[in-house]
Design a protein around this motif. Structure first.
Motif: not given
Ligand SMILES: O=P(O)(O)OC[C@H]1O[C@H](O)[C@H](O)[C@@H](O)[C@@H]1O
Length: 578
Positions: A284-285, A340, A342, A345
């Motif tokens: 999503g990012s 990101s 979180t 990732t």
């Molecule tokens: O934006 P981030 O925390 O780096 O996460 C990036 C991606 O990670 C995972 O794959 C989640 O399932 C996605 O929904 C998210 O967009």
């Protein structure tokens, strides 16, 4: 990848679904499933077999001619036993994830003469009892199931021959025209689907989302991406606090930063203005911003504002992607945006470290402050990474990653490339669709109609795939965006409480710009249709096509659409639904 849902329920209620019925002290085979014996209320399993026996006996003792507790045997099916053992349970009925209605064992009772053996099936589960019943148990669902036969008997050609039906199966909102007349559905189907939506309390659920209720129950969060594009004076609460001013606070900061950046006032480590942006992120990012960027690239107004600038994306950790993302770029004039939610990732952090190294090796460690900025909900980790927190743009845990394009995730890189006013127009468009979704009656509500048709195709007609075929090259990245949005949202095998669902919940989305697809996988759609039985085709290959009829007036798209219509005609001859 999302974390797999943890089944948290154990079957706590069993019922007798079929077996033998005792009559006149003799045993008779019962050809039909017997109605439940009313055991559900007291069969509060599964803590131990003795409890099961006690309760069962107490209930069965009511005039069933039983001898008593002696001799009662309950037997779990071997597969259930094995599953429970693997999960570390001592009791077989504690195995998790069993479907409602699934037979899990049998019980044998001694009667005055002979014995009675009954199948046991799970009728509910702890968590399911606490929350809503499954939608597939409603009359409305069953009504649609009963309707499948009639639809399957009707040829699509006949459906298309009904002009009133075709006119009725359309909806329009602010220039977006939905024509769903080529779906294998009639007015009656739609009526039943609207009733299903009612049974699912869809209207109320939409309201709950807009109200900021914590409808993401697994994470105990609101779901408020709609607040990201709401007007400045809107009031949308999460935890009793209006989040709209905070959202606009970040947007104002993006506007200011992008103006400074674009005007050349923001200079890099060597004093040069920055004209290139590499946005590092995945999922999503990445996918939403890439889709919008690809769409804006050739929009005349947006393109004018992007002259002399470059926006690139880096998602894959494959060194080839890294190399491509920085090919011919000079770190001196490049800004890296680490995106990101979180900030943990793995792929994104690896790529961020690689590009940090690229900057440092060319310009020295002090250059990071001027050449790297971030978008995240985790500002602590942003700081630890070495990015100045003043150059970090926040968003919130009530924005799901796949819905984050309207947050700083999309708004920041796109504003750096096109200027904030262009991006604000995109946000206003999205907000307008939010109003349409919230306020329009379902009969004319494009997102609701598409959602219901998806349920009809996937859960009832059993079509496993949906082709997304935009005939505008500008929408080239629409399919990958929807792949994540839809499949990560709807690709669930379990109910919200972990109970396995007895129906399919989501389709496989795939697609390419339509004109290119015509010279590629349309081949299979066409050939397979001719050479295989209708059933195989409909089950295995094709569900529906969403053709985005944009730029209707322009000549080239007119030609493309005519080609598309021709293909539709061919496919219709074989009763495929679109
Ligand atoms: O934006 P981030 O925390 O780096 O996460 C990036 C991606 O990670 C995972 O794959 C989640 O399932 C996605 O929904 C998210 O967009």
């Amino acid at each position: 990848m999302p974390k797999p849902a943890t089944p948290k329920s154990v079957p706590t209620y069993l019922t007798v679904t079929r077996g033998w019925s005792a009559r006149d002290d003799s045993l008779q085979a019962s050809p039909q499933p017997q109605p439940p014996l009313g055991l559900e209320r007291s069969l509060t399993l599964v803590q131990g077999q003795s409890l099961l026996r006690r309760n069962l006996l107490r209930n069965l003792a009511r005039g069933s001619g039983m001898k008593g507790a002696k001799g009662l045997q309950s037997k779990a099916h071997p597969k259930l036993k094995e599953k429970a053992k693997n999960e570390g349970h001592t009791h077989p009925f504690a195995a998790k994830g069993y479907m409602r209605g699934a037979t899990v064992g049998e019980m044998t009772f001694p009667l005055n003469r002979g014995q009675m053996t009954l199948d046991l099936a799970i009728v509910s589960s702890q968590a399911a009892m606490a929350s809503a019943a499954l939608i597939c148990d409603t009359e409305q669902w069953k009504g649609l199931q009963a309707h499948i036969g009639a639809i399957q008997k009707t040829h699509l050609r006949d459906l298309m021959g009904d002009a009133d039906r075709c006119n009725a199966l359309t909806a329009e909102y602010e220039g977006i025209f939905l024509d769903y007349s080529r779906q294998r559905a009639t007015g009656e189907t739609m009526g039943k689907l609207f009733k299903l939506a009612e049974a699912a309390n869809l209207k109320e659920k939409i309201e709950k989302m807009f109200r900021g209720d914590k409808i993401n129950t697994t994470e105990n969060r609101s779901v408020l991406h709609v607040a990201l594009r709401a007007p400045r004076d809107a009031v949308i609460n999460s935890d009793g606090v209006n989040v709209v001013p905070e959202v606009w606070g970040v947007k104002d900061k993006i506007k200011q930063f992008s103006e400074t950046f674009r005007s050349g006032s923001w200079v890099g480590a060597t004093g040069k203005a920055l004209t290139n942006v590499v946005s590092v992120g995945i999922g999503g990012s990445f996918l939403g911003p890439l889709f919008v960027h690809t769409a804006l690239q050739t929009d005349p107004e947006a393109a004018k504002y992007a002259e002399g600038r470059q926006l690139r994306f880096l998602a894959n950790v494959d060194p080839v992607d890294v190399a491509r993302s920085i090919k011919d770029l000079d770190p001196e004039t490049t800004l890296v945006v680490v995106v990101s939610k979180t900030f943990t990732t793995a792929e994104t952090m690896l790529n961020a470290r690689t590009l940090k190294e690229w900057i440092i090796s060319s310009l020295g460690p002090h250059a990071v402050a001027k050449h790297m900025i971030a978008v995240s909900t985790n500002l602590k980790l942003v700081k630890e990474f070495g990015i100045d927190p003043n150059n970090a743009f926040a968003f919130w845990d009530w924005v799901g990653g796949r819905y984050s394009v309207c947050s700083a995730v999309g708004v920041l890189p796109l504003s750096l490339q096109y200027g904030f006013p262009i991006v604000q127009k995109f946000l206003e468009g999205a907000s307008s669709i939010d109003d349409h979704f919230r306020l329009s009656p379902f009969e004319k509500n494009i997102p609701v109609l598409l959602g219901l048709l998806s349920v009809w195709n996937v859960s009832f007609l059993g079509y496993p795939a949906r082709a997304i075929l935009p005939y505008s090259q500008a929408l080239e990245k629409f399919a990958p965006h929807i792949q994540q949005l839809s499949m990560e949202s709807n690709g669930k095998g379990v109910f919200i409480d972990g109970v396995q669902l007895p129906f399919e919940t989501g389709e496989i989305d795939f697609g390419e710009p339509g004109t290119n697809g015509q010279h590629s996988f349309y081949q299979l759609i066409h050939q397979v249709m001719i050479s295989t039985s209708r059933m195989l085709l409909s089950r295995a290959y094709f569900a529906s096509i969403v053709a985005l009829k944009v730029c209707k007036a322009c000549q080239c798209h007119g030609n493309q659409l005519r080609a598309f219509e021709a293909i539709v005609g061919i496919l219709m001859a074989s009763d495929i639904s679109f």
